[in-house]
Enzyme design. Structure first.
Site, short mmCIF file in Angstrom:
data_model
loop_
_atom_site.label_atom_id
_atom_site.label_comp_id
_atom_site.label_asym_id
_atom_site.label_seq_id
_atom_site.Cartn_x
_atom_site.Cartn_y
_atom_site.Cartn_z
N SER A 1 -40.20 -37.96 -64.37
CA SER A 1 -40.60 -36.79 -65.37
C SER A 1 -39.87 -36.65 -66.63
O SER A 1 -38.72 -37.24 -66.73
CB SER A 1 -40.64 -35.71 -64.76
OG SER A 1 -40.90 -34.53 -65.35
N TYR B 1 -35.41 -29.61 -60.35
CA TYR B 1 -36.52 -30.55 -60.36
C TYR B 1 -36.15 -32.01 -61.18
O TYR B 1 -36.06 -33.15 -60.90
CB TYR B 1 -37.72 -29.87 -60.50
CG TYR B 1 -38.76 -30.89 -61.15
CD1 TYR B 1 -39.18 -31.23 -62.44
CD2 TYR B 1 -39.69 -31.34 -60.04
CE1 TYR B 1 -40.32 -32.07 -62.44
CE2 TYR B 1 -41.02 -32.07 -60.48
CZ TYR B 1 -41.17 -32.47 -61.61
OH TYR B 1 -42.10 -33.49 -61.79
N LYS C 1 -35.19 -35.84 -60.69
CA LYS C 1 -36.01 -36.79 -61.37
C LYS C 1 -35.00 -38.02 -62.23
O LYS C 1 -35.16 -39.01 -62.32
CB LYS C 1 -37.04 -36.27 -62.39
CG LYS C 1 -38.30 -35.56 -61.56
CD LYS C 1 -38.80 -36.61 -60.62
CE LYS C 1 -40.20 -35.90 -60.12
NZ LYS C 1 -40.77 -36.77 -59.33
N VAL D 1 -48.95 -32.61 -66.92
CA VAL D 1 -50.12 -33.34 -66.28
C VAL D 1 -51.11 -32.46 -65.49
O VAL D 1 -50.60 -31.67 -64.69
CB VAL D 1 -49.79 -34.77 -65.34
CG1 VAL D 1 -51.26 -35.51 -65.19
CG2 VAL D 1 -49.03 -35.56 -65.88
N ASP D 2 -52.44 -32.29 -65.81
CA ASP D 2 -53.27 -31.39 -65.30
C ASP D 2 -53.39 -31.63 -63.79
O ASP D 2 -54.38 -32.54 -63.28
CB ASP D 2 -54.57 -31.25 -65.94
CG ASP D 2 -55.26 -30.11 -65.50
OD1 ASP D 2 -56.43 -30.21 -65.65
OD2 ASP D 2 -54.85 -29.31 -64.78
N THR D 3 -52.77 -31.06 -62.91
CA THR D 3 -52.78 -31.28 -61.31
C THR D 3 -52.36 -30.00 -60.46
O THR D 3 -52.02 -29.07 -61.28
CB THR D 3 -51.61 -32.14 -60.90
OG1 THR D 3 -50.19 -31.67 -60.87
CG2 THR D 3 -51.50 -33.74 -61.78
N1 LIG Z 1 -47.88 -32.48 -62.72
C1 LIG Z 1 -47.06 -32.75 -63.85
O1 LIG Z 1 -47.07 -32.09 -64.70
C2 LIG Z 1 -46.22 -33.83 -63.49
C3 LIG Z 1 -45.80 -34.39 -62.15
N2 LIG Z 1 -45.01 -35.43 -62.25
C4 LIG Z 1 -44.58 -36.03 -60.95
O2 LIG Z 1 -45.90 -36.62 -60.39
C5 LIG Z 1 -45.99 -36.64 -58.90
C6 LIG Z 1 -47.34 -36.19 -58.52
O3 LIG Z 1 -47.23 -34.97 -58.90
P1 LIG Z 1 -48.62 -34.17 -58.83
O4 LIG Z 1 -49.78 -34.85 -58.99
O5 LIG Z 1 -48.45 -32.94 -60.05
O6 LIG Z 1 -48.49 -33.00 -57.65
P2 LIG Z 1 -49.39 -32.41 -56.65
O7 LIG Z 1 -48.60 -31.72 -55.62
O8 LIG Z 1 -50.29 -31.67 -57.31
O9 LIG Z 1 -50.10 -33.44 -55.82
C7 LIG Z 1 -49.33 -34.33 -54.88
C8 LIG Z 1 -50.29 -35.11 -54.21
O10 LIG Z 1 -49.62 -36.10 -53.38
C9 LIG Z 1 -50.08 -35.77 -51.84
N3 LIG Z 1 -48.86 -36.44 -50.86
C10 LIG Z 1 -48.13 -35.66 -50.72
N4 LIG Z 1 -46.98 -36.33 -49.94
C11 LIG Z 1 -47.62 -37.53 -49.89
C12 LIG Z 1 -47.22 -38.83 -48.99
N5 LIG Z 1 -46.22 -38.71 -48.21
N6 LIG Z 1 -48.25 -39.88 -49.08
C13 LIG Z 1 -49.47 -39.72 -49.72
N7 LIG Z 1 -49.59 -38.62 -50.47
C14 LIG Z 1 -49.00 -37.24 -50.50
C15 LIG Z 1 -50.19 -34.36 -51.92
O11 LIG Z 1 -51.31 -34.07 -50.64
C16 LIG Z 1 -51.11 -34.04 -53.17
O12 LIG Z 1 -52.39 -34.15 -53.02
C17 LIG Z 1 -44.50 -36.02 -58.35
O13 LIG Z 1 -43.68 -36.99 -58.12
C18 LIG Z 1 -44.33 -35.18 -59.67
O14 LIG Z 1 -43.08 -34.77 -59.90
C19 LIG Z 1 -44.13 -35.74 -63.12
C20 LIG Z 1 -44.33 -35.24 -64.45
C21 LIG Z 1 -45.39 -34.15 -64.72
C1 LIG Z 2 -41.79 -27.73 -61.75
C2 LIG Z 2 -42.13 -29.09 -62.27
C3 LIG Z 2 -43.54 -28.93 -63.31
C4 LIG Z 2 -44.38 -29.84 -64.02
C5 LIG Z 2 -43.70 -31.41 -63.88
C6 LIG Z 2 -43.05 -31.78 -64.91
O1 LIG Z 2 -42.13 -32.84 -64.60
C7 LIG Z 2 -43.29 -31.45 -66.11
C8 LIG Z 2 -42.31 -31.83 -67.18
C9 LIG Z 2 -42.56 -31.49 -68.90
C10 LIG Z 2 -41.99 -31.68 -69.66
C11 LIG Z 2 -40.53 -31.44 -69.90
C12 LIG Z 2 -40.23 -31.65 -71.47
C13 LIG Z 2 -39.01 -31.54 -71.73
C14 LIG Z 2 -38.59 -31.37 -73.02
C15 LIG Z 2 -37.33 -31.00 -73.94
O2 LIG Z 2 -37.30 -32.05 -74.86
C16 LIG Z 2 -37.27 -29.57 -74.78
O3 LIG Z 2 -38.29 -29.52 -75.47
C17 LIG Z 2 -37.39 -28.51 -73.66
C18 LIG Z 2 -36.27 -27.42 -74.00
C19 LIG Z 2 -36.60 -26.31 -74.47
C20 LIG Z 2 -37.79 -25.53 -74.11
C21 LIG Z 2 -38.51 -24.65 -75.08
C22 LIG Z 2 -39.23 -25.52 -76.14
O4 LIG Z 2 -38.85 -26.43 -76.72
O5 LIG Z 2 -40.19 -25.07 -76.31
#
Ligand SMILES: NC(=O)C1=CN([C@@H]2O[C@H](COP(=O)(O)OP(=O)(O)OC[C@H]3O[C@@H](n4cnc5c(N)ncnc54)[C@H](O)[C@@H]3O)[C@@H](O)[C@H]2O)C=CC1
Ligand SMILES: CC/C=C\CC(=O)/C=C/C=C\C=C\C=C\[C@@H](O)[C@@H](O)C/C=C\CCC(=O)O
Length: 143
Positions: free
Chosen positions: A20, A33, A37, A68-70
């Site tokens: 992430s 978290y 990562k 990401v929209d999940t």
């Molecule tokens: N959604 C976000 O904004 C971001 C997500 N990520 C990472 O992406 C990955 C996926 O995240 P999301 O889809 O958002 O999570 P989510 O919780 O929305 O979906 C995860 C999916 O994986 C399934 N799952 C869980 N354990 C499993 C296993 N052992 N085998 C197969 N499927 C399994 C769950 O049933 C669920 O459908 C995670 O590692 C998360 O940290 C990284 C950056 C941003």
């Molecule tokens: C709990 C996990 C939720 C969503 C999954 C995920 O992994 C999301 C990550 C998203 C982005 C992280 C970005 C980090 C950005 C940094 O460069 C700084 O911009 C953040 C520092 C301060 C925040 C205030 C601001 O900049 O607006």
């Protein structure tokens, strides 16, 4: 890696770990978290430079998406600021607004890019709505 390895009858391949942006850039919204990562990022890079991976014909890379929209993201956006230092949902919302939200299709396309270019190994692919996909290796100061 064992069964992928050409040394054990496999064809080699590419392992893509999902970390992430929170594991790369410091942010107050998900410190625990983000630590996990960051560990995935570093472990991927360590395996990528290993002789074992080279002999196995296995590439390893790591994806670092921003939001990401999940369902997990929607839970955070809907008011679960429990992972945030200070628990300030207003700040979380402003941050999401600023960073933007990728679609799952955006992330899938980035994954295809990593998989189809066989020169890519040990790389970090940053994926964010406003900056797109950017590969980086992080500079390593040798000792
Ligand atoms: N959604 C976000 O904004 C971001 C997500 N990520 C990472 O992406 C990955 C996926 O995240 P999301 O889809 O958002 O999570 P989510 O919780 O929305 O979906 C995860 C999916 O994986 C399934 N799952 C869980 N354990 C499993 C296993 N052992 N085998 C197969 N499927 C399994 C769950 O049933 C669920 O459908 C995670 O590692 C998360 O940290 C990284 C950056 C941003
Ligand atoms: C709990 C996990 C939720 C969503 C999954 C995920 O992994 C999301 C990550 C998203 C982005 C992280 C970005 C980090 C950005 C940094 O460069 C700084 O911009 C953040 C520092 C301060 C925040 C205030 C601001 O900049 O607006």
């Amino acid at each position: 890696m064992y069964y992928l390895s050409v040394e054990h009858g496999g064809r080699g391949g590419c392992i893509v770990n999902v970390a992430s942006m929170a594991g790369l850039n410091p942010n107050p919204f998900s410190p625990v978290y983000g630590c996990t990562k960051a560990g995935i990022i570093h472990a991927t890079r360590c395996y990528a430079v290993s002789e074992a991976a080279k002999k196995s014909n296995i590439r390893l890379n790591v994806m670092c998406p921003a939001f990401v929209d999940t369902p997990m993201f929607r839970q955070m956006a809907a008011g679960d600021a429990s992972q945030t230092i200070g628990g300030d949902q207003t700040a979380v919302n402003a941050f999401i607004e600023r960073i933007g939200v990728l679609s799952t299709e955006d992330v899938s396309a980035a994954l295809i890019d990593i998989l189809t270019d066989e020169t890519r190994n040990g790389l970090i692919l940053r994926c964010a709505k406003k900056t797109g996909n950017v590969y980086s290796t992080l500079t390593v100061q040798d000792v």
